[in-house]
Scaffold this active site. Structure first.
Site, short mmCIF file in Angstrom:
data_model
loop_
_atom_site.label_atom_id
_atom_site.label_comp_id
_atom_site.label_asym_id
_atom_site.label_seq_id
_atom_site.Cartn_x
_atom_site.Cartn_y
_atom_site.Cartn_z
N LYS A 127 1.90 -2.99 6.70
CA LYS A 127 2.38 -3.10 5.32
C LYS A 127 3.89 -2.86 5.26
O LYS A 127 4.61 -3.53 4.50
CB LYS A 127 1.63 -2.12 4.40
CG LYS A 127 0.16 -2.48 4.21
CD LYS A 127 -0.02 -3.89 3.65
CE LYS A 127 -1.46 -4.26 3.41
NZ LYS A 127 -1.64 -5.64 2.96
N TYR B 75 -2.38 -0.06 10.42
CA TYR B 75 -2.52 -0.67 9.09
C TYR B 75 -1.29 -0.39 8.24
O TYR B 75 -0.68 -1.30 7.66
CB TYR B 75 -3.77 -0.15 8.37
CG TYR B 75 -3.79 -0.50 6.91
CD1 TYR B 75 -4.03 -1.81 6.49
CD2 TYR B 75 -3.52 0.46 5.93
CE1 TYR B 75 -4.02 -2.14 5.14
CE2 TYR B 75 -3.50 0.14 4.58
CZ TYR B 75 -3.76 -1.17 4.20
OH TYR B 75 -3.73 -1.49 2.86
N SER C 48 0.83 -1.21 0.00
CA SER C 48 0.00 0.00 0.00
C SER C 48 0.86 1.26 0.00
O SER C 48 1.97 1.26 0.54
CB SER C 48 -0.88 -0.01 1.25
OG SER C 48 -1.45 1.25 1.50
#
Length: 337
Positions: free
Chosen positions: A154, A150, A125
């Site tokens: 990643k 989050y 991402s």
């Protein structure tokens, strides 16, 4: 025929990638725990492609189930989507994100290295960059401290993959997505959030169709032209095709490094209010919206420099913002019939 495992293959990006894989001649097996997806998507994929993929309902957090799956299957490559993916939720539930996004990745990579499966595509991402110092963002931009759990998962995921490739036969590519939106042109598959949508476009379409009373625009005091946050919105079908290109690169041993990263976006940034106005124009739907406080974990602006993906993968986004928004609206109408 190469057999490709797609984890999270009934989700939004996963299902579109399964369609592209099948239409490119690959045999596909899907693992999904159905925590954020629906089983009917399997039949929809079959309606589009003429072939129902093999499906296993497995929770990748269960190490023994992952081991058993790899023992029973001959897999040629893995595209790994299975993960929790909402920035706001990750701020509230960090442990859920670390368990779901990191432990599952470790278990899959462990079984791949032990079973001689050497091609791996990682769903990464643009959040790995945080708020970049320069726009558009190139793959050489430094990773900042993540703005959310989050984003951190990643960053950690990429590190885990890079370190694994350095000591094994595994070759990996991390695709750093910008903001996937839209739906398949058939309106048979698309983004289908369970509960209240965490992403902009499904919230827009649910508001337009009357499920939500109004759209919340998170902040109008960003340092942008209209004060709302800017993102690079890419059609999910274009994004799915990037996975095919990346997989082919590994299968043909065209990769220049054991671990490679590519930005996958359009190279154009649009603000939230620009998206709202574009949606109204392309669908002739008036949207009710209100400005609310900023959301924790959100950054001001992000859009991609896609030069590397164009040069090395031979990939470029083809579909327009209007294509994205109209397909999302057609999908919303189709699933409410």
């Amino acid at each position: 025929m190469q057999k490709i495992l797609v984890t999270g293959g009934l989700g939004f990006i996963g299902s579109h990638t399964v369609v592209e894989l099948q239409e490119s001649g690959y045999e596909v097996v899907i693992i999904d725990n159905l925590s954020n997806s629906q089983i009917f998507v399997l039949d929809r994929i079959a309606e589009i492609t003429g072939k129902k993929p093999e499906f296993h309902q497995i929770d990748l957090r269960n190490k023994e189930d992952v081991q058993q799956f790899f023992k029973s299957q001959k897999i040629d490559g893995v595209i790994h989507f299975a993960a929790s993916k909402a920035v706001g939720e990750s701020v509230k539930e960090p442990l859920k994100y670390y368990e779901n996004n990191i432990s599952t990745l470790v278990y899959v990579l462990k079984e791949m290295t032990e079973n001689n499966v050497n091609h791996f595509i990682f769903s990464s991402s643009c959040t790995v960059y945080g708020q970049a110092d320069e726009l558009p963002i190139t793959e050489k931009a430094p990773m900042k401290i993540a703005e959310s759990p989050y984003g951190n998962t990643k960053q950690i995921g990429e590190e885990v993959l890079k370190e694994t490739t350095s000591v094994s036969d595994l070759n990996g590519i991390a695709l750093r997505y910008f903001n996937p939106i839209g739906a398949h042109s058939s309106a048979k598959i698309g983004e289908l959030p369970i509960g209240v949508p965490q992403n902009l476009i499904p919230y827009i379409t649910q508001t337009a169709i009357g499920i939500r009373e109004e759209l919340s625009v998170f902040g109008d005091d960003y340092d942008t032209e209209d004060g709302t946050a800017i993102r690079d919105y890419i059609h999910v079908v274009d994004l799915a095709k990037a996975h095919i290109k990346a997989l082919e690169r590994l299968i043909k041993s065209s990769n220049k490094e054991k671990f490679e990263v590519f930005n996958i976006g359009t190279g154009t940034g649009n603000s939230v209010l620009e998206i709202v106005k574009a949606f109204e124009k392309v669908t002739n739907q008036k949207l009710a919206y209100k400005i609310v406080e900023r959301r924790a974990g959100d950054i001001t602006a992000a859009f991609a420099d896609t030069t590397l993906a164009e040069k090395e993968l031979g990939w470029k986004a083809d579909l327009s913002l209007e294509d994205c928004l109209l397909s999302a609206w057609n999908w919303e109408k189709a699933i409410r019939k």
